[in-house]
Design an enzyme around this catalytic site. Structure first.
Site, PDB file in Angstrom:
ATOM      1  CB  THR A  92      -6.956 -26.233  -7.357  1.00 39.98           C
ATOM      2  OG1 THR A  92      -7.279 -27.530  -6.846  1.00 39.98           O
ATOM      3  CG2 THR A  92      -5.457 -26.108  -7.527  1.00 39.98           C
TER       4      THR A  92
ATOM      5  CG  HIS B  82      -6.806 -23.921  -2.131  1.00 37.91           C
ATOM      6  ND1 HIS B  82      -7.273 -23.499  -0.915  1.00 37.91           N
ATOM      7  CD2 HIS B  82      -7.455 -25.094  -2.380  1.00 37.91           C
ATOM      8  CE1 HIS B  82      -8.154 -24.364  -0.439  1.00 37.91           C
ATOM      9  NE2 HIS B  82      -8.291 -25.337  -1.311  1.00 37.91           N
TER      10      HIS B  82
ATOM     11  CG  HIS C 129      -7.431 -27.088 -13.355  1.00 38.59           C
ATOM     12  ND1 HIS C 129      -7.248 -26.325 -12.229  1.00 38.59           N
ATOM     13  CD2 HIS C 129      -8.359 -28.000 -13.022  1.00 38.59           C
ATOM     14  CE1 HIS C 129      -8.036 -26.757 -11.256  1.00 38.59           C
ATOM     15  NE2 HIS C 129      -8.721 -27.762 -11.716  1.00 38.59           N
ATOM     16  CD  GLU C 130     -12.746 -26.857 -12.808  1.00 41.40           C
ATOM     17  OE1 GLU C 130     -13.783 -26.207 -13.051  1.00 41.40           O
ATOM     18  OE2 GLU C 130     -12.506 -27.362 -11.700  1.00 41.40           O
TER      19      GLU C 130
ATOM     20  CB  CYS D 180       5.083 -39.557 -17.127  1.00 42.00           C
ATOM     21  SG  CYS D 180       5.020 -41.193 -16.342  1.00 42.00           S
TER      22      CYS D 180
ATOM     23  CB  CYS E  27       5.530 -43.781 -13.780  1.00 41.06           C
ATOM     24  SG  CYS E  27       3.773 -43.453 -13.596  1.00 41.06           S
TER      25      CYS E  27
ATOM     26  CG  ASP F 173     -21.709 -27.651   2.838  1.00 39.34           C
ATOM     27  OD1 ASP F 173     -20.898 -28.183   2.048  1.00 39.34           O
ATOM     28  OD2 ASP F 173     -21.586 -26.470   3.241  1.00 39.34           O
TER      29      ASP F 173
ATOM     30  NE  ARG G  16     -20.201 -24.478  -0.885  1.00 42.06           N
ATOM     31  CZ  ARG G  16     -18.906 -24.587  -0.606  1.00 42.06           C
ATOM     32  NH1 ARG G  16     -18.528 -25.316   0.436  1.00 42.06           N
ATOM     33  NH2 ARG G  16     -18.008 -24.009  -1.359  1.00 42.06           N
TER      34      ARG G  16
END
Lengths: 359, 359, 359, 359
Positions: free
Chosen positions: D56, D59, D79-80, D109, D112, D211, D216
């Protein structure tokens, strides 16, 4: 006359030496008996290559209360086996002579509600090989084709023959989530030992094993136990709470049948955890159900037999792939004539699995 | 001075009449107590519109052994309520003044392993409203916002307030498959009655209910029981085996806590069936585990509380859609001053749910 | 001679009139064919009392691409039936002459991995009655005993014969949680209609049904749909979002096979919801998998057949207890000679289930 | 004045160097920004010890269509992370300064329907760290206390920081049964590699990995793959059918997002098997749903995020116990200033996990 002449030698050939429960009392004998014969077109005849002693065999040998109420001598003993098919009935299509098979000892009816719902391990009409019908402590055994399991050739007979009890362990251990969980195995007879190995293969974070015999605990360690305790020297609750920093384990596999262990199973299981009960207590058991079970929201699985054939399919895969190795549990390989010695080992608890290998 | 003058009457106003366990012994009293006040920014204050009596309240009123060991008087009693939010703390975002809520009585910690795994109903640090903290037998109650459940407006307060025990019934009944299954409910106090209705709503093929009081059995019939038996006149095993042509039921919901009923629960359950244990036995219970449980391969769910908030979500949906109607279980609507009468009804077993509705 | 004399009338009797796919092309004919005979000792012979038309029969009648690739004429059509056993093979033990049975149309092998794991509905070697072997559009049909299902006598033949497609609906609907959930059924042919009724019996909070035929939507309403929409007049997404206040439904049962409906199934399902795909699209389907499926964390169950025999057991219980009533779905009862009329009704979509009842 | 004098140097100190998406276009820059500050009493401030690059992030760096539609520059990326708490808000009770934590990047949240049902990974109001709010490519990050996960001290920061993507792999792999099953992993980016290791830890009989990059695939082998295939040289279906003797695999984990791989996922899965879809296709995908999915009775799990916090709890246990070792997947340890090099590695596919470790 002519036909009699031909018949006689055939009849003479058609005997075999088997371990037979001859009388309603302790003991068993090696006897000459008629060789097992296919009686229905949906049966197969197997040449036994390996067979092993189960606790149930020992109970029948010792002639405990349960045996006295259920077994009708004379009865060929034994229900754990692996071997080669030598004959198939007319209606058997998916098995053939030469196939390498083991046997599911629980012969199920196929049409009670449990069987229809694919819970055949709790069939209402189960008959057990070597208990209700003649067993496999013999060179040949005849079983229904639907009770035979085709083995992978890579699994040797001495392992293939122990799949019935290994299946108990697989069924009990995998009746809920194991990966990343802490597991206590109470009672390290063969099924308990197997359960240790299965839990490790399934990714358990830690497996704690207890028993009253150091011999068995040493085997449990070989099969993968991370920590062990002899219940004659160490309090089980203390042991588990110390190992888990007071939280209790996620999963308890009760394999001993001791009333005290069953009570402890409930106490050492964490809130919301799972207890599988497989050991058979001989007397009623008193439980503090409010505190130890209900308020904790436990899930209790009572385990009998193995799932036909989900459990067997999983076993085949684990054994054939090498992901599960229980060979260390086979501690004694005997000849048939030594069966009394095998029973003595069972009594002393100084064995893992005792296997008879056939010539 | 001026502000003090204004302040004094306010402080004087800020009292309320509540049902209080004043002393460590039987009984309770209506007392003037300070009006409940928000003490933390994550709390809400609710004007109680309806509140109901739980068996737990009766135990505290009677001052049984469990109460004596847990409750520290003085304590405002009560944990089942529905009402309107009159004030929210600074950190509360998803609730606002005017919202119509009920309360989950189990206040959970949110960070023990059980809470992290979303098994919050077995939180290791549960505190219970009206037991460990001041309760809702009062015009106002203050609870954490995370313990409040926003109701559908279509559900009236007298139904909304009983969702805590109704949730017990939903949790127990739906802990396994019900549709097309036969279900026995042992013990038809309010939670048992509710379980009858829930099982029917979930498509049970037949629901059989037992109790010692004909009054309650009549209510169970109103809530949908297909057949009933008074255990003082009819043997439970005989009743169930007759109804099921000897097969036993698929599901047993044990709601009585009687040792005899727990034993029968195991015996009337078919092989491979499910038993939910929710009734709390006061003493240890002796079970024939081998024959009645293990050989039958039963699954036992020990039930405590309700799932936060899966159970509540299911309840909301069932109540709002009209698929579940438990209004017949509300047999008495009292005023606060009549609480002693309510307790007497609980003692006599001549009631379903007793609700206090507020002016 | 004497025996010939006796034999001849017997042979003459041993014919029957059946609906036969005679040629590789559209249509079918009523023909005189040899009466079905038991060929193996594990088979039974059934006198058909009622049989019904499936969409598959219509495809074979119309001779679509799938039929042309699979069916080898001549073939007696039909796979849905109920009737009485008139003869059993030598090896059949749990069924007897006079038993009232229906048939599972999928004949499974019993020994592939799927069968061993009790996922027999996805047996690798499935043969289908009326497709791969001669079917039941005839006075007599012969099937393996293991493919027969013993009915409860309280269920009339015209209902008992539709259990095969009803089982599809039960399997699809109950492949996840239903109680308290909102459910959309896309496509209200017979299986879709049945699914409406099953979802209601299972405690669904609301069931929304769509189809292109008002006739079928009217039937769906009779079977319990809470709201309906004709997709030729109303956009499905708009309809569902309006009904659910923009949330989407918890469960989607896709029974139409239309590519547009399959795409909508993903879009109308709420985040974390469940979609059962049972309708068969004739061409590949393009899906916006990222937005409509993956980011929403959907669970998709592809549904084929029915579980042998869990689904049947549930059906028996629901039908015998009266919890499930699908009689409104049977819109036409015809005589054999009217089969072309039945096929026309299928083409027009102006029918529910079309049943042939036998004299 | 005095306080102002003190205040100024403090304000001057309170800056930090972060990797910032400064403009709506390709690239990112290291900038001086105000040091992250607690803004609400339920937040914590963490000193970042290690942080890693996700697909991400790449991206967003490349500014693809998805990023352009969602991210509002300027935005601190990342975010990690793993680090030490340096400050806690007033309402935070279960975490304290000095605690060692990682972060769940999905901020949910809590109210929900999905959150109430404990399916918080599909929360309808998810905000993502480093995407919708400022991220952790910085010395300090502020997150809600409920989004922090307390790590076991035995897990080093460079492993602790990758638990967010490792959690994706754990969630996908363990969304169904793995023990004894054959597993195909399509796409061996970091999450695919992790899935190989998780499947092995969970007792998979065999894991097959594909892959387009040999680099990899070599890593996949290190992490436990039993067989590998480069899809640029070998047809995936051919590879899997050869490995499984034509049966297909029990479980497919689709991690590539390539349309061709998604189609193959359905084809290589055995009848009744399970497919987890986690890779994100950029365009709609065309599937032969009838033959490849519906007739085979597949179960498809669409996977997003990780379960809060069941997945994390399982990960903690697997990592702390040493049952899961993914250290081989960390191929590059860079300094912040080298972030452009990290992005280049991501572009080339010549890396496993790229970690920034902090001084």
């Amino acid at each position: 006359m002519d036909s009699e002449a031909k018949g006689t030698p055939e009849l003479m050939k058609a005997t075999m030496q088997a371990i037979v429960k001859t009388d309603a009392g302790p003991g068993a004998q090696i006897c000459d008996v008629p060789e097992a014969q296919i009686a229905r077109p949906d049966q197969i005849k197997v040449r036994v290559q390996a067979t092993s002693i189960c606790g149930t065999d020992f109970h029948i040998y010792s002639w405990d209360r349960w045996s006295a109420g259920r077994v009708k001598p004379p009865r060929i003993m034994g229900h754990e086996f692996a071997g080669e098919i030598v004959q198939v009935g007319d209606q058997v299509e998916h098995l053939k002579v030469g196939d390498y098979v083991s046997g599911e000892s629980h012969w199920v009816c196929g049409h009670c509600q449990q069987c229809l719902m694919n819970d055949r391990h709790v069939c209402a009409n189960t008959r057990i090989l070597g208990v209700d019908v003649d067993g496999c402590f013999a060179p040949y055994v005849v079983v229904p084709a639907v009770s035979a399991w085709k083995n992978d050739r890579s699994v040797p007979p001495e392992i293939a023959c122990i799949q019935d009890p290994l299946g108990n362990a697989v069924h009990a251990t995998l009746s809920g989530e194991v990966i990343g969980r802490t597991v206590a195995v109470l009672g390290c007879g063969p099924i308990g030992m197997f359960a240790v190995a299965v839990a490790k293969a399934a990714g358990a974070a830690a497996v704690y094993a207890t028993d009253a015999h150091d011999y068995r605990l040493a085997l449990a360690t070989k099969l993968g136990a991370d920590a062990i305790a002899n219940v004659q020297q160490t309090d089980t609750e203390h042991f588990i709470m110390e190992q888990t920093r007071g939280k209790g384990v996620d999963v308890v596999l009760e394999m001993s049948g001791a009333a005290s262990a069953i009570r402890q199973a409930m106490r050492i299981c964490r809130r919301g955890g799972r207890v599988a009960l497989m050991g058979i207590p001989v007397l009623p058991v008193e439980l503090d159900m409010a505190e130890d079970m209900i308020f904790k929201g436990l899930t209790i699985h009572c385990i009998v037999g193995r799932r036909l054939y989900e459990t067997w399919d999983t076993m085949r895969s684990l054994l054939a792939s090498g992901r599960l190795d229980v060979s260390a549990a086979i501690t004694h390989r005997l000849r048939f004539e030594e069966f009394a010695q095998g029973m003595q080992l069972m009594r002393d608890g100084t064995c893992g699995k005792v296997v008879f290998t056939m010539p």
